[in-house]
Design a protein around this motif. Structure first.
Motif, PDB file in Angstrom:
ATOM      1  N   THR A   1     -36.507 -52.572  24.998  1.00 49.96           N
ATOM      2  CA  THR A   1     -37.828 -52.422  24.403  1.00 49.96           C
ATOM      3  C   THR A   1     -38.830 -53.248  25.191  1.00 49.96           C
ATOM      4  N   GLY A   2     -40.101 -53.069  24.816  1.00 52.36           N
ATOM      5  CA  GLY A   2     -41.144 -53.875  25.429  1.00 52.36           C
ATOM      6  C   GLY A   2     -41.769 -53.220  26.634  1.00 52.36           C
ATOM      7  N   ALA A   3     -41.275 -52.051  27.033  1.00 54.62           N
ATOM      8  CA  ALA A   3     -41.849 -51.383  28.194  1.00 54.62           C
ATOM      9  C   ALA A   3     -42.906 -50.400  27.757  1.00 54.62           C
ATOM     10  N   GLY A   4     -43.809 -50.066  28.652  1.00 55.89           N
ATOM     11  CA  GLY A   4     -44.780 -49.022  28.351  1.00 55.89           C
ATOM     12  C   GLY A   4     -45.989 -49.553  27.620  1.00 55.89           C
ATOM     13  N   PRO A   5     -46.860 -48.671  27.172  1.00 53.68           N
ATOM     14  CA  PRO A   5     -48.132 -49.079  26.590  1.00 53.68           C
ATOM     15  C   PRO A   5     -48.016 -49.693  25.219  1.00 53.68           C
ATOM     16  N   SER A   6     -46.842 -49.593  24.556  1.00 52.77           N
ATOM     17  CA  SER A   6     -46.731 -50.123  23.200  1.00 52.77           C
ATOM     18  C   SER A   6     -46.531 -51.627  23.186  1.00 52.77           C
ATOM     19  N   ALA A   7     -46.265 -52.270  24.335  1.00 52.94           N
ATOM     20  CA  ALA A   7     -45.997 -53.691  24.361  1.00 52.94           C
ATOM     21  C   ALA A   7     -47.230 -54.446  24.815  1.00 52.94           C
ATOM     22  N   GLY A   8     -47.266 -55.750  24.471  1.00 51.51           N
ATOM     23  CA  GLY A   8     -48.333 -56.596  24.963  1.00 51.51           C
ATOM     24  C   GLY A   8     -49.343 -56.933  23.903  1.00 51.51           C
ATOM     25  N   PRO A   9     -50.182 -57.969  24.169  1.00 48.66           N
ATOM     26  CA  PRO A   9     -51.149 -58.433  23.161  1.00 48.66           C
ATOM     27  C   PRO A   9     -52.192 -57.401  22.790  1.00 48.66           C
ATOM     28  N   THR A  10     -52.575 -56.532  23.727  1.00 49.35           N
ATOM     29  CA  THR A  10     -53.585 -55.521  23.403  1.00 49.35           C
ATOM     30  C   THR A  10     -53.074 -54.562  22.346  1.00 49.35           C
ATOM     31  N   ALA A  11     -51.824 -54.093  22.518  1.00 45.92           N
ATOM     32  CA  ALA A  11     -51.226 -53.192  21.527  1.00 45.92           C
ATOM     33  C   ALA A  11     -51.097 -53.880  20.185  1.00 45.92           C
ATOM     34  N   SER A  12     -50.705 -55.148  20.190  1.00 41.52           N
ATOM     35  CA  SER A  12     -50.577 -55.894  18.942  1.00 41.52           C
ATOM     36  C   SER A  12     -51.915 -56.002  18.228  1.00 41.52           C
ATOM     37  N   SER A  13     -52.982 -56.263  18.988  1.00 46.87           N
ATOM     38  CA  SER A  13     -54.318 -56.340  18.395  1.00 46.87           C
ATOM     39  C   SER A  13     -54.762 -54.992  17.848  1.00 46.87           C
ATOM     40  N   ASP A  14     -54.417 -53.916  18.554  1.00 47.93           N
ATOM     41  CA  ASP A  14     -54.769 -52.581  18.085  1.00 47.93           C
ATOM     42  C   ASP A  14     -54.072 -52.260  16.770  1.00 47.93           C
ATOM     43  N   ARG A  15     -52.792 -52.640  16.677  1.00 50.83           N
ATOM     44  CA  ARG A  15     -52.052 -52.376  15.431  1.00 50.83           C
ATOM     45  C   ARG A  15     -52.639 -53.190  14.278  1.00 50.83           C
ATOM     46  N   ARG A  16     -53.025 -54.431  14.559  1.00 51.28           N
ATOM     47  CA  ARG A  16     -53.639 -55.259  13.528  1.00 51.28           C
ATOM     48  C   ARG A  16     -54.961 -54.649  13.068  1.00 51.28           C
ATOM     49  N   ALA A  17     -55.751 -54.166  14.003  1.00 55.48           N
ATOM     50  CA  ALA A  17     -57.038 -53.542  13.644  1.00 55.48           C
ATOM     51  C   ALA A  17     -56.815 -52.278  12.825  1.00 55.48           C
ATOM     52  N   ALA A  18     -55.804 -51.477  13.203  1.00 52.05           N
ATOM     53  CA  ALA A  18     -55.507 -50.254  12.452  1.00 52.05           C
ATOM     54  C   ALA A  18     -55.031 -50.597  11.044  1.00 52.05           C
ATOM     55  N   PHE A  19     -54.228 -51.658  10.917  1.00 52.76           N
ATOM     56  CA  PHE A  19     -53.777 -52.081   9.592  1.00 52.76           C
ATOM     57  C   PHE A  19     -54.961 -52.515   8.737  1.00 52.76           C
ATOM     58  N   ASP A  20     -55.837 -53.355   9.301  1.00 53.57           N
ATOM     59  CA  ASP A  20     -56.976 -53.856   8.527  1.00 53.57           C
ATOM     60  C   ASP A  20     -57.861 -52.720   8.037  1.00 53.57           C
ATOM     61  N   GLN A  21     -58.108 -51.748   8.896  1.00 59.81           N
ATOM     62  CA  GLN A  21     -58.950 -50.618   8.501  1.00 59.81           C
ATOM     63  C   GLN A  21     -58.343 -49.864   7.331  1.00 59.81           C
ATOM     64  N   ARG A  22     -57.050 -49.589   7.447  1.00 56.52           N
ATOM     65  CA  ARG A  22     -56.397 -48.839   6.368  1.00 56.52           C
ATOM     66  C   ARG A  22     -56.275 -49.685   5.100  1.00 56.52           C
ATOM     67  N   ALA A  23     -55.995 -50.984   5.246  1.00 55.63           N
ATOM     68  CA  ALA A  23     -55.867 -51.859   4.085  1.00 55.63           C
ATOM     69  C   ALA A  23     -57.163 -51.928   3.288  1.00 55.63           C
ATOM     70  N   VAL A  24     -58.289 -51.950   3.991  1.00 57.31           N
ATOM     71  CA  VAL A  24     -59.587 -51.941   3.303  1.00 57.31           C
ATOM     72  C   VAL A  24     -59.744 -50.658   2.488  1.00 57.31           C
ATOM     73  N   GLU A  25     -59.376 -49.533   3.059  1.00 51.47           N
ATOM     74  CA  GLU A  25     -59.481 -48.260   2.347  1.00 51.47           C
ATOM     75  C   GLU A  25     -58.562 -48.236   1.125  1.00 51.47           C
ATOM     76  N   VAL A  26     -57.339 -48.736   1.287  1.00 51.25           N
ATOM     77  CA  VAL A  26     -56.384 -48.751   0.176  1.00 51.25           C
ATOM     78  C   VAL A  26     -56.901 -49.636  -0.957  1.00 51.25           C
ATOM     79  N   ALA A  27     -57.396 -50.822  -0.613  1.00 48.98           N
ATOM     80  CA  ALA A  27     -57.893 -51.744  -1.642  1.00 48.98           C
ATOM     81  C   ALA A  27     -59.106 -51.173  -2.364  1.00 48.98           C
ATOM     82  N   GLU A  28     -60.000 -50.523  -1.613  1.00 47.41           N
ATOM     83  CA  GLU A  28     -61.192 -49.957  -2.249  1.00 47.41           C
ATOM     84  C   GLU A  28     -60.857 -48.764  -3.141  1.00 47.41           C
ATOM     85  N   ALA A  29     -59.762 -48.060  -2.818  1.00 43.86           N
ATOM     86  CA  ALA A  29     -59.371 -46.894  -3.617  1.00 43.86           C
ATOM     87  C   ALA A  29     -58.593 -47.271  -4.867  1.00 43.86           C
ATOM     88  N   TRP A  30     -58.181 -48.534  -4.989  1.00 44.34           N
ATOM     89  CA  TRP A  30     -57.381 -48.953  -6.138  1.00 44.34           C
ATOM     90  C   TRP A  30     -58.251 -48.994  -7.387  1.00 44.34           C
TER      91      TRP A  30
END
Length: 317
Positions: free
Chosen positions: A22-51
């Motif tokens: 693992t760790g090869a390709g575009p899914s690895a590295g700090p940029t990908a980790s930051s992107d996943r965190r941003a995607a989580f935050d966006q969706r989490a805001v939507e989920v919380a607002e819909a509750w």
């Protein structure tokens, strides 16, 4: 090519497989980790607002764990745990049918609800009888029958004693209360406490009548699928003030498993981030426990799944 992950019922069997690095390709590295965190935050805001829970969430009784509760360290063996999870019981004491009254004590008040009697609770607890176990003794403590062989280098080794496939034995029952996670925080809920001969602590069956239990509200989540690299929280393991332990559903070859959480005054949204394997991997969902510390104690706030918006319940023990 990765095939869809298959959700397996508990308990899960851990399989040893060889996975590609693992760790090869575009899914690895700090940029990908930051992107996943941003995607989580966006969706989490939507989920919380819909509750938007109904009034029963704040004023009724909505349990967030199952109706059968262990009251302490049971001292399970493999056989007694199997009997507990299967609901195999037998009563060696008279169970009173007397109806009694009691109330639920929430952090924000009390609520009086109808209860089932001890006989009804026992019938809910008892889900059947043990299945036949070929080759097992009919009474506990006896060795499995086998051929008699003279001692010697070619002789057979005698079988070790095994516990028979027997139900758990109830020797007493009293009315008490147990802590239960609910929509209004941890409450003291009336329960019938069954003393079990084979266990070190009683088994509790919640005594609130099924007709008085309010259902968990239907969630409202984003229609789009969860972004790749994010995973869902399957259930809650424990709540200890501001510390939450949840189980994430991850792939067998996923690495970099990281819990993600977003808090609001009214809800807590949880999920996780993983790095996917770049090679072929077995189709197996693993439940990975992770712990997060909130900025404030959870209190009565629901813990919402970032994928579906569903409030998480305490995992069966």
């Amino acid at each position: 090519m990765r095939r869809p992950v298959l959700l397996l019922a508990l308990p899960l069997l851990v399989l040893a497989v060889a996975c590609a690095p693992t760790g090869a390709g575009p899914s690895a590295g700090p940029t990908a980790s930051s992107d996943r965190r941003a995607a989580f935050d966006q969706r989490a805001v939507e989920v919380a607002e819909a509750w938007r829970p109904d009034s029963a969430w704040r004023t009724g009784y909505v349990p967030l764990q199952g109706p059968t509760v262990l009251t302490g360290d049971s001292g399970f063996t493999q056989d007694t745990e199997a009997a507990f999870r299967a609901g195999w019981y037998r009563a060696q004491v008279a169970i009173p049918p007397t109806r009694v009254g009691a109330e639920i004590r929430f952090p924000d008040g009390t609520l009086t609800l109808p209860l089932v009697n001890a006989v009804e609770a026992y019938h809910q607890l008892h889900e059947g009888d043990p299945l036949p176990c070929p080759g097992r003794p009919k009474r506990p403590g006896l060795p499995t029958p086998g051929p008699t062989v003279e001692p010697g280098p070619d002789g057979a080794v005698s079988s070790a004693p095994q516990t028979a496939c027997l139900p758990l034995t109830i020797t007493g029952v009293t009315l008490g209360s147990v802590p239960v996670r609910t929509s209004r925080g941890e409450a003291q809920v009336p329960a019938w406490l069954f003393t079990v001969k084979e266990l070190a602590s009683p088994v509790a069956r919640l005594a609130v009548a099924p007709t008085a239990v309010s259902p968990v509200p239907e969630p409202s989540a984003p229609a789009r699928p969860l972004p790749d690299g994010l995973v869902t929280a399957q259930d809650l393991v424990s709540v200890d003030g501001a510390r939450l332990t949840v189980r994430l559903g991850v792939g067998a070859c996923d690495t970099g498993i990281t819990p993600l959480v977003r808090e609001t005054p009214d809800a807590v949204v949880v999920g996780g981030s993983v790095t996917r394997s770049t090679g072929v991997c077995i189709d197996l969902l693993k439940l990975e426990p992770v712990t997060v510390t909130l900025a404030a104690p959870l209190g009565a706030r629901p813990v919402l799944n970032v994928s579906t918006g569903t409030p998480l319940s305490i995992a069966p023990r």
